[in-house]
Design a protein around this motif. Structure first.
Motif, PDB file in Angstrom:
ATOM      1  N   MET A  37       0.479  -1.133  -0.225  1.00 49.20           N
ATOM      2  CA  MET A  37       0.150  -0.318  -0.055  1.00 49.20           C
ATOM      3  C   MET A  37       0.347   1.227   0.141  1.00 49.20           C
ATOM      4  N   LYS A  38       2.266   1.238   0.040  1.00 44.01           N
ATOM      5  CA  LYS A  38       2.866   1.783   0.315  1.00 44.01           C
ATOM      6  C   LYS A  38       3.466   3.178  -1.452  1.00 44.01           C
ATOM      7  N   ASP A  39       2.935   2.278  -1.922  1.00 41.99           N
ATOM      8  CA  ASP A  39       3.375   2.490  -3.510  1.00 41.99           C
ATOM      9  C   ASP A  39       1.957   2.413  -4.509  1.00 41.99           C
ATOM     10  N   ILE A  40       1.593   3.873  -5.258  1.00 43.61           N
ATOM     11  CA  ILE A  40       0.819   3.579  -5.844  1.00 43.61           C
ATOM     12  C   ILE A  40       1.172   2.767  -6.679  1.00 43.61           C
ATOM     13  N   ALA A  41       2.124   1.723  -7.197  1.00 45.17           N
ATOM     14  CA  ALA A  41       2.385   0.931  -9.064  1.00 45.17           C
ATOM     15  C   ALA A  41       1.912  -0.040  -8.350  1.00 45.17           C
ATOM     16  N   PHE A  42       2.370  -0.930  -7.241  1.00 48.51           N
ATOM     17  CA  PHE A  42       2.262  -2.142  -6.217  1.00 48.51           C
ATOM     18  C   PHE A  42       0.537  -2.455  -6.621  1.00 48.51           C
ATOM     19  N   VAL A  43      -0.019  -1.108  -5.500  1.00 53.41           N
ATOM     20  CA  VAL A  43      -1.435  -0.935  -5.459  1.00 53.41           C
ATOM     21  C   VAL A  43      -2.044  -0.959  -6.934  1.00 53.41           C
ATOM     22  N   THR A  44      -1.510  -0.769  -7.460  1.00 56.65           N
ATOM     23  CA  THR A  44      -2.372  -0.340  -9.343  1.00 56.65           C
ATOM     24  C   THR A  44      -2.606  -1.882  -9.423  1.00 56.65           C
ATOM     25  N   MET A  69      -8.956 -13.567 -19.904  1.00 59.07           N
ATOM     26  CA  MET A  69      -8.244 -13.002 -18.761  1.00 59.07           C
ATOM     27  C   MET A  69      -7.413 -13.349 -17.808  1.00 59.07           C
ATOM     28  N   GLY A  70      -7.049 -14.505 -17.832  1.00 60.41           N
ATOM     29  CA  GLY A  70      -6.443 -15.447 -17.541  1.00 60.41           C
ATOM     30  C   GLY A  70      -4.629 -15.159 -18.477  1.00 60.41           C
ATOM     31  N   ARG A  71      -4.519 -14.842 -19.254  1.00 64.64           N
ATOM     32  CA  ARG A  71      -3.095 -14.641 -19.635  1.00 64.64           C
ATOM     33  C   ARG A  71      -3.072 -12.694 -19.083  1.00 64.64           C
ATOM     34  N   LEU A  72      -3.852 -12.473 -19.263  1.00 57.79           N
ATOM     35  CA  LEU A  72      -3.239 -10.913 -19.306  1.00 57.79           C
ATOM     36  C   LEU A  72      -3.407 -10.935 -17.759  1.00 57.79           C
ATOM     37  N   ASN A  73      -4.278 -11.177 -16.739  1.00 57.32           N
ATOM     38  CA  ASN A  73      -4.137 -11.737 -15.224  1.00 57.32           C
ATOM     39  C   ASN A  73      -1.907 -11.906 -15.147  1.00 57.32           C
ATOM     40  N   MET A  74      -1.792 -13.418 -16.128  1.00 58.63           N
ATOM     41  CA  MET A  74      -0.620 -13.640 -16.258  1.00 58.63           C
ATOM     42  C   MET A  74       0.387 -12.558 -16.880  1.00 58.63           C
ATOM     43  N   ILE A  75       0.425 -11.829 -17.545  1.00 55.78           N
ATOM     44  CA  ILE A  75       0.832 -11.084 -17.919  1.00 55.78           C
ATOM     45  C   ILE A  75       1.232 -10.092 -16.522  1.00 55.78           C
ATOM     46  N   LEU A  76       0.326  -9.642 -15.869  1.00 48.64           N
ATOM     47  CA  LEU A  76      -0.022  -8.291 -15.098  1.00 48.64           C
ATOM     48  C   LEU A  76       1.065  -9.465 -14.167  1.00 48.64           C
ATOM     49  N   LEU A  78       3.529 -11.281 -13.729  1.00 49.03           N
ATOM     50  CA  LEU A  78       4.748 -11.037 -14.089  1.00 49.03           C
ATOM     51  C   LEU A  78       5.287  -9.946 -14.024  1.00 49.03           C
ATOM     52  N   ILE A  79       4.607  -8.388 -14.319  1.00 45.30           N
ATOM     53  CA  ILE A  79       5.543  -6.920 -14.623  1.00 45.30           C
ATOM     54  C   ILE A  79       5.243  -6.788 -13.090  1.00 45.30           C
ATOM     55  N   LEU A  80       4.727  -7.602 -12.393  1.00 46.06           N
ATOM     56  CA  LEU A  80       4.400  -6.904 -10.414  1.00 46.06           C
ATOM     57  C   LEU A  80       5.817  -7.801 -10.949  1.00 46.06           C
ATOM     58  N   LEU A  81       6.434  -8.845 -10.499  1.00 49.65           N
ATOM     59  CA  LEU A  81       7.001  -9.701 -10.066  1.00 49.65           C
ATOM     60  C   LEU A  81       8.075  -8.545 -10.259  1.00 49.65           C
ATOM     61  N   GLY A  82       8.698  -8.510 -11.628  1.00 47.60           N
ATOM     62  CA  GLY A  82       9.502  -7.953 -12.787  1.00 47.60           C
ATOM     63  C   GLY A  82       9.787  -6.289 -11.501  1.00 47.60           C
ATOM     64  N   GLY A 101       9.926 -10.670   2.305  1.00 51.05           N
ATOM     65  CA  GLY A 101       8.840 -10.859   3.175  1.00 51.05           C
ATOM     66  C   GLY A 101       8.205 -12.129   1.811  1.00 51.05           C
ATOM     67  N   VAL A 102       7.262 -12.327   2.740  1.00 46.96           N
ATOM     68  CA  VAL A 102       6.967 -13.850   2.121  1.00 46.96           C
ATOM     69  C   VAL A 102       5.528 -12.836   0.652  1.00 46.96           C
ATOM     70  N   GLY A 103       5.383 -11.532   1.288  1.00 48.36           N
ATOM     71  CA  GLY A 103       4.565 -10.889  -0.439  1.00 48.36           C
ATOM     72  C   GLY A 103       5.571 -10.949  -1.580  1.00 48.36           C
ATOM     73  N   MET A 104       6.680 -10.899  -1.695  1.00 53.59           N
ATOM     74  CA  MET A 104       7.306 -10.676  -2.904  1.00 53.59           C
ATOM     75  C   MET A 104       7.193 -12.477  -3.910  1.00 53.59           C
ATOM     76  N   PHE A 105       6.856 -13.203  -3.101  1.00 54.33           N
ATOM     77  CA  PHE A 105       6.314 -14.410  -3.733  1.00 54.33           C
ATOM     78  C   PHE A 105       4.856 -14.111  -4.408  1.00 54.33           C
ATOM     79  N   LEU A 106       3.764 -13.758  -4.073  1.00 59.05           N
ATOM     80  CA  LEU A 106       2.966 -13.851  -4.076  1.00 59.05           C
ATOM     81  C   LEU A 106       3.046 -13.785  -5.471  1.00 59.05           C
ATOM     82  N   PRO A 107       3.152 -12.751  -6.370  1.00 60.10           N
ATOM     83  CA  PRO A 107       3.249 -13.258  -8.011  1.00 60.10           C
ATOM     84  C   PRO A 107       3.264 -14.208  -8.617  1.00 60.10           C
ATOM     85  N   ILE A 108       4.479 -15.015  -7.822  1.00 58.28           N
ATOM     86  CA  ILE A 108       4.550 -16.361  -8.335  1.00 58.28           C
ATOM     87  C   ILE A 108       3.536 -17.624  -7.953  1.00 58.28           C
TER      88      ILE A 108
END
Length: 135
Positions: A37-44, A69-76, A78-82, A101-108
């Motif tokens: 929540m401290k970074d607008i890019a992560f929130v978005t 939509m599943g493919r788009l979500n995977m791309i999102l 991947l961007i978040l992980l990057g 933290g564990v939160g960094m691995f949630l996109p994986i």
């Protein structure tokens, strides 16, 4: 009773919509947890991923739309992980990351669940096409 991909999409919704509030992304040099929540890019990006998961769940009768939509979500995700990796490698000064933290691995986790959901959607689509061929 739901199809298996609905359960996968619900799990993805929980991973991207609920768990980021529970698990911090990392701890800074002073030991304070850094939440998304401290970074607008992560929130978005987390918000878009959660929204896509919800829309996929609600469009259960449109398998092709669900698949896209599943493919788009995977791309999102991947961007978040990057973005997480970039932030981790370029952090300096007082915002230095001392512990991931564990939160960094949630996109994986989310990407793995989405791959399983898309696999189930594809299987359903193939089944419907094979039944249509027999008519």
């Amino acid at each position: 009773m739901f199809r298996i991909q609905t359960y996968y999409l619900i799990a993805c919704f929980i991973i991207t919509g609920v768990l980021p509030f529970v698990f911090p992304l990392w701890k800074d040099a002073s030991g304070n947890p850094f939440y998304f929540m401290k970074d607008i890019a992560f929130v978005t990006l987390f918000g878009l991923s959660t929204t896509l998961s919800l829309l996929s769940i609600l469009s259960h009768k449109k398998r092709q739309q669900q698949f896209v939509m599943g493919r788009l979500n995977m791309i999102l995700n991947l961007i978040l992980l990057g973005l997480f990796v970039y932030r981790t490698l370029t952090a300096s000064g007082e915002t230095a990351i001392s512990e991931k933290g564990v939160g960094m691995f949630l996109p994986i986790f989310s990407i793995v669940i989405l791959v399983l959901a898309n696999k189930a959607i594809k299987k359903d689509e193939d089944l419907v096409k094979s039944v249509d061929r027999l008519r």
